[in-house]
Scaffold this motif. Structure first.
Motif, short mmCIF file in Angstrom:
data_model
loop_
_atom_site.label_atom_id
_atom_site.label_comp_id
_atom_site.label_asym_id
_atom_site.label_seq_id
_atom_site.Cartn_x
_atom_site.Cartn_y
_atom_site.Cartn_z
N THR A 132 1.04 -1.24 -0.31
CA THR A 132 0.35 0.03 -0.24
C THR A 132 1.27 1.30 -0.52
O THR A 132 0.52 2.00 0.30
CB THR A 132 -0.76 0.06 1.29
OG1 THR A 132 -0.17 -0.15 2.33
CG2 THR A 132 -1.89 -1.37 0.78
N GLU A 133 2.13 0.75 -0.14
CA GLU A 133 2.94 2.90 0.03
C GLU A 133 3.20 3.08 -1.22
O GLU A 133 2.90 2.21 -2.07
CB GLU A 133 4.41 1.77 0.68
CG GLU A 133 5.99 3.38 1.10
CD GLU A 133 6.58 2.82 1.39
OE1 GLU A 133 7.25 3.26 1.31
OE2 GLU A 133 6.79 1.40 1.29
N TRP A 134 3.55 4.02 -1.23
CA TRP A 134 3.11 5.11 -2.55
C TRP A 134 4.80 4.76 -3.16
O TRP A 134 5.69 5.57 -2.07
CB TRP A 134 2.48 6.61 -2.40
CG TRP A 134 1.34 6.94 -2.65
CD1 TRP A 134 0.64 6.36 -1.02
CD2 TRP A 134 0.22 6.69 -3.55
NE1 TRP A 134 -0.28 6.68 -1.91
CE2 TRP A 134 -0.96 6.05 -3.08
CE3 TRP A 134 0.83 6.57 -5.03
CZ2 TRP A 134 -2.22 6.97 -3.61
CZ3 TRP A 134 -1.04 6.94 -5.89
CH2 TRP A 134 -2.04 6.32 -5.21
N THR A 135 5.11 4.49 -4.23
CA THR A 135 6.35 5.07 -4.90
C THR A 135 6.28 5.72 -5.68
O THR A 135 5.27 6.04 -6.35
CB THR A 135 6.57 3.50 -5.27
OG1 THR A 135 6.18 2.51 -5.98
CG2 THR A 135 7.36 2.98 -3.89
N THR A 136 7.30 6.66 -6.70
CA THR A 136 7.44 7.41 -7.28
C THR A 136 7.90 7.05 -8.61
O THR A 136 9.35 6.07 -8.59
CB THR A 136 8.71 8.38 -7.44
OG1 THR A 136 8.15 9.02 -5.83
CG2 THR A 136 8.24 9.27 -8.12
N GLN A 139 3.54 8.53 -8.75
CA GLN A 139 3.44 7.96 -7.89
C GLN A 139 2.25 6.36 -8.24
O GLN A 139 1.22 7.34 -9.67
CB GLN A 139 2.60 8.52 -7.04
CG GLN A 139 3.99 9.71 -6.17
CD GLN A 139 3.57 9.93 -5.25
OE1 GLN A 139 2.30 9.90 -4.57
NE2 GLN A 139 4.78 10.64 -4.31
N ARG A 159 1.42 2.99 -6.68
CA ARG A 159 1.12 1.74 -5.03
C ARG A 159 2.32 0.62 -5.94
O ARG A 159 2.60 0.39 -6.61
CB ARG A 159 -0.11 1.46 -4.57
CG ARG A 159 -1.17 2.50 -4.55
CD ARG A 159 -2.24 1.76 -3.68
NE ARG A 159 -3.94 2.42 -3.43
CZ ARG A 159 -3.53 3.65 -2.54
NH1 ARG A 159 -2.25 3.11 -1.10
NH2 ARG A 159 -4.45 3.89 -1.73
#
Length: 378
Positions: free
Chosen positions: A12-16, A27, A29
């Protein structure tokens, strides 16, 4: 539980990420990043990367992207952006002018786009194609038929009702009456009332009388001369009683026996005959596979002495009682006895040698043969 929490946080963490088409950062998930092999920042970049082009809806004029190209040059499927526009286009009518009578009429938009809908009715289309006046073969009513239809051999009836008109026919096989189309009857059809009668009629069978048992039976015309009896049992009996057929079979068996190589007992018997004849009567002639009474072919015969010499196999001619348990061997033994009786009545002397005696007791067989020849010479 700790591993599950860590995995959930990672998904669930947003990454670029950077767009694979334009390079702009965006961005996403973590779970989506793992599922995608190549990431795009927008749908436009994705469509541009996959060489998909937009198209204009034929109904509302909006730009849309069809699902997939139909060829490698980028031609796209789909004329409408949605099912709603597709349904509206099907219900949309356009006004056209008939090329034959100049009357206005409405047709579907899709038919007009396909180049169809040039005539307001079937009559106008018929006259435009060029027609000829004909008389219906069913009701006699005059009507006009197109030239293209007449060139195909059609244009015989004025309507579907006349085409499907029924007439009464009689079955050629069972004699039952049935209804058939007028067109079928005019072309020579309407002969059989069912598939079963058609099957019997196509066979074209004729009736014959069995010469063996006298029973009436039917055979196809193509087998009229070949099928002489009603069954195989009667055929076997008839072959044994008919002198002409018995002679034909006897000649066939003789040709078969003369074309094959002699067996071991036959070779020994022939050698014994050569030795005995050379010693007792050099001028005496004898024959191999001699045909007698136009029926039987014997292994060897001396016609001038009326002497027959046979080399019998131990098993197939029933030397031992246990061999005769085989029904084929019993049949051979019965045939040998019948043959000896008939040949004796015709004035022939039959001398039989067993296979084991020819192989193991050659001297005894030689003495027996010499005695038979000497006795007949005297």
């Amino acid at each position: 539980m700790a591993c599950f929490r860590a995995q959930q946080t990672e998904d669930t963490e947003w990454t670029t990420c950077n767009c694979a088409q334009c390079g702009v950062a965006f961005q996403v998930r973590g779970k989506e990043q793992k599922a995608r092999a190549v990431s795009y920042g927008s749908r436009a970049c994705h469509l541009s990367a996959t060489a998909r082009r937009s198209r204009t809806c034929a109904q509302c004029g909006a730009a849309f992207y069809p699902k997939s190209p139909t060829s490698s040059d980028g031609t796209l499927q789909g004329k409408f952006c949605s099912r709603t526009c597709s349904g509206l286009a099907q219900r949309t009518r356009v006004t056209r002018v008939c090329l034959q009578c100049s009357a206005e009429f409405q047709i579907k938009l899709s038919r007009a786009e396909n180049g169809r809908g040039s005539y307001c009715s079937k009559e106008c289309y018929t006259f435009a194609d060029g027609t000829l006046e004909r008389a219906c073969q069913s009701c006699g009513k005059p009507f006009r038929a197109r030239r293209s239809v007449l060139e195909r051999g059609w244009g015989t009836f004025c309507s579907q009702a006349c085409t499907a008109r029924r007439v009464t026919c009689t079955c050629r096989v069972c004699g039952a009456e049935f209804a058939a189309k007028q067109s079928v009857a005019d072309e020579g059809g309407g002969v059989y009332c069912s598939n079963a009668c058609r099957h019997l009629g196509k066979q074209d069978r004729v009736s014959k009388t069995c010469p063996q048992c006298g029973v009436q039976y039917t055979v196809p015309v193509s087998l009229k001369e070949k099928r002489r009896t009603c069954s195989r049992t009667c055929w076997v009996k008839f072959m044994g009683t008919d002198p002409v057929m018995s002679a034909v079979l006897a000649r066939a068996r003789r040709e078969q026996l003369t074309s094959r190589a002699p067996t071991r007992p036959e070779r020994i018997l022939y050698a014994l005959i050569d030795e005995a004849v050379a010693e007792l009567a050099p001028d005496l002639s004898w024959e191999r596979q001699h045909l007698l009474l136009d029926r039987w072919t014997v292994d060897a015969a001396i016609p001038s002495l009326r002497l027959i010499l046979q080399a019998d196999g131990d098993y197939w001619h029933g030397l031992r009682p246990e061999y005769r348990e085989d029904p084929r061997v019993r049949g051979n033994v019965a045939n040998d006895a019948y043959q000896d009786r008939k040949l004796s009545q015709a004035g022939w002397t039959v001398l039989r040698f067993w296979e084991s005696d020819l192989i193991r007791s050659r001297a005894a067989c030689t003495e027996r043969l010499r005695a038979a020849i000497t006795g007949r010479l005297e």
